[in-house]
Motif scaffolding. Structure first.
Motif, short mmCIF file in Angstrom:
data_model
loop_
_atom_site.label_atom_id
_atom_site.label_comp_id
_atom_site.label_asym_id
_atom_site.label_seq_id
_atom_site.Cartn_x
_atom_site.Cartn_y
_atom_site.Cartn_z
N SER A 91 0.76 -10.53 -13.28
CA SER A 91 0.15 -10.51 -11.96
C SER A 91 -1.15 -9.72 -12.05
O SER A 91 -1.46 -9.09 -13.07
N GLY A 92 -1.91 -9.71 -10.95
CA GLY A 92 -3.27 -9.20 -11.00
C GLY A 92 -3.43 -7.77 -11.46
O GLY A 92 -4.26 -7.47 -12.32
N LYS A 93 -2.65 -6.84 -10.90
CA LYS A 93 -2.85 -5.44 -11.24
C LYS A 93 -2.47 -5.15 -12.69
O LYS A 93 -3.15 -4.38 -13.38
N LEU A 94 -1.40 -5.77 -13.16
CA LEU A 94 -1.02 -5.64 -14.57
C LEU A 94 -2.10 -6.23 -15.46
O LEU A 94 -2.40 -5.70 -16.53
N ALA A 147 12.24 -1.23 1.32
CA ALA A 147 12.51 -1.67 -0.06
C ALA A 147 11.24 -2.32 -0.58
O ALA A 147 10.80 -3.35 -0.06
N ARG A 148 10.63 -1.71 -1.59
CA ARG A 148 9.37 -2.22 -2.13
C ARG A 148 9.46 -2.33 -3.64
O ARG A 148 10.43 -1.90 -4.27
N SER A 149 8.39 -2.87 -4.23
CA SER A 149 8.31 -3.00 -5.68
C SER A 149 7.57 -1.82 -6.29
O SER A 149 7.08 -0.93 -5.59
N GLU A 150 7.47 -1.84 -7.61
CA GLU A 150 6.74 -0.80 -8.32
C GLU A 150 5.27 -0.78 -7.92
O GLU A 150 4.74 -1.76 -7.41
N GLN A 151 4.60 0.32 -8.21
CA GLN A 151 3.19 0.44 -7.84
C GLN A 151 2.29 -0.50 -8.63
O GLN A 151 1.16 -0.76 -8.22
N LEU A 152 2.77 -1.06 -9.73
CA LEU A 152 1.99 -2.05 -10.47
C LEU A 152 2.06 -3.44 -9.85
O LEU A 152 1.35 -4.35 -10.28
N SER A 153 2.91 -3.62 -8.85
CA SER A 153 3.03 -4.91 -8.18
C SER A 153 1.97 -5.04 -7.08
O SER A 153 1.87 -4.18 -6.21
N THR A 158 0.67 -2.88 -3.64
CA THR A 158 -0.74 -2.62 -3.35
C THR A 158 -1.23 -3.31 -2.09
O THR A 158 -1.91 -2.70 -1.25
N ALA A 159 -0.93 -4.61 -1.92
CA ALA A 159 -1.43 -5.34 -0.76
C ALA A 159 -0.89 -4.77 0.56
O ALA A 159 -1.68 -4.52 1.49
N PRO A 160 0.43 -4.55 0.70
CA PRO A 160 0.89 -3.93 1.95
C PRO A 160 0.29 -2.54 2.17
O PRO A 160 -0.04 -2.17 3.30
N MET A 293 -9.45 -4.35 -4.46
CA MET A 293 -8.34 -3.98 -3.58
C MET A 293 -7.86 -2.56 -3.87
O MET A 293 -7.63 -1.76 -2.95
N GLN A 294 -7.75 -2.23 -5.15
CA GLN A 294 -7.34 -0.88 -5.51
C GLN A 294 -8.37 0.15 -5.09
O GLN A 294 -8.04 1.24 -4.63
N TYR A 295 -9.64 -0.23 -5.21
CA TYR A 295 -10.73 0.67 -4.79
C TYR A 295 -10.65 0.96 -3.29
O TYR A 295 -10.74 2.12 -2.86
N VAL A 296 -10.45 -0.09 -2.49
CA VAL A 296 -10.34 0.09 -1.04
C VAL A 296 -9.16 0.99 -0.69
O VAL A 296 -9.25 1.89 0.16
N LEU A 297 -8.02 0.76 -1.37
CA LEU A 297 -6.83 1.57 -1.10
C LEU A 297 -7.08 3.03 -1.42
O LEU A 297 -6.75 3.92 -0.62
#
Length: 334
Positions: A91-94, A147-153, A158-160, A293-297
């Protein structure tokens, strides 16, 4: 601070090699191609989904293909960083991590069965939940379980975080009464079983959940979904031999396009992998939305955070800007 329970993050390495009878004569001296699979569902389930395609790749290359199938994003990232993977579905972040820090390059992107080159992230609740909308969720800090996924997801974290929580000055790990971390399928089951009030997910995993658990899926309701996020990609190690890389790329990009019965059989094998219709040629530039996206977060978190002084806040924002430009330069060299 919310209590965070890690669920299902153990690394499982599952190796397969077709028999010589099934694969033809493989070059015994050649090192195998090591293919890393980001799990959709369980690691074992993902391995079965990919097995027919990779067995055909093995025949085409005349070289053994082994599969590194893991139960967590961190596990796959670790295997790539340790140079135990030559090709991988990410996926994108990975993929950003793999390209910027782990000597991988994008060469193909997933195309959905409906032709789209992207997915959407979702927040999901039970149909009978008192959470009727996103506004209703955000109006009650400290009440709900997440219930969420790992931070690499990307879709699972990241999106939520970037689109829902950070713009309101919130961090999901402190906003919720309890946070549990697991794969998408486990998180959806947690909501169905009333072990969590809301889960992050995405449309491919929701489709898989509907296929595997139709009765349970009917009890779920989506309260938020993101704009389209670019689909997962295939990456290849920079040092892979040129001719081998050419053969690998040609196989992947033409798979499912053969005429007649051969093409029908290939498309049937692709259909085993959730929501996959084929592959399109792509390069590292497809990953820029994830870097942004990561930059905005990170900027939102810094702007809403508590700092010992205005200077400390400004220093953190400057650091984020610098890192963003550095990553873009590595991703998009001039």
């Amino acid at each position: 601070m919310a209590r965070i329970a890690s669920v299902g993050l153990s690394l499982g390495l599952l190796l397969f090699g077709a028999s010589a009878q099934a694969s033809g004569q493989l070059a015994a001296q050649a090192a195998p191609i090591r293919f890393g699979i980001l799990p959709i569902g369980s690691a074992a389930e993902s391995l079965e989904q990919w097995r027919p395609l990779l067995e055909e790749l093995q025949k085409r290359l005349g070289r053994r293909v082994t599969t590194v199938s893991v139960s967590s994003y961190a596990g796959l990232s670790g295997a790539i960083g340790a140079q135990r993977v030559d090709v991988a579905f990410l996926s994108g972040k990975l993929a950003v991590e793999a390209v910027i820090h782990q000597h991988m390059q994008v060469f193909a992107q997933f195309v959905r069965s409906d032709g789209a080159r992207g997915n959407v992230a979702m927040l999901v609740v039970r149909g009978d939940s008192p959470i009727r909308s996103l506004a209703g969720l955000l109006a009650n800090p400290g009440r709900w379980r997440y219930a969420r996924s790992e931070q690499l997801s990307v879709t699972g974290y990241t999106a939520p975080e970037a689109d829902v929580f950070a713009p309101h000055g919130l961090n999901s790990d402190t906003f919720f009464a309890n946070v549990q971390v697991g794969d998408h399928q486990s998180n959806l089951l947690a909501v169905v079983n009333r072990e969590a009030d809301v889960a992050s997910s995405n449309n491919p995993d929701m489709d898989l959940f509907r296929h595997n658990f139709p009765g349970e899926a009917a009890q779920l309701r989506v309260i938020w979904q993101s704009p389209l996020i670019p689909s997962g990609v295939l990456v290849v190690r920079e040092g892979l031999a040129t001719e081998l890389r050419r053969q690998l790329t040609a196989f992947i990009l033409t798979y499912g396009n053969a005429p007649g019965e051969a093409g029908a059989r290939e498309r049937g094998q692709l259909a085993r992998i959730p929501d996959l219709g084929g592959f399109a040629p792509q390069n590292n530039r497809v990953l820029q939305p994830f870097v942004d996206m990561q930059y905005v977060l990170l900027r939102q978190e810094a702007e809403h955070g508590q700092w010992v002084s205005p200077q400390a806040r400004l220093a953190r924002l400057a650091e984020i800007d610098h890192d963003h430009q550095r990553d873009l330069q590595k991703l998009l060299p001039q």
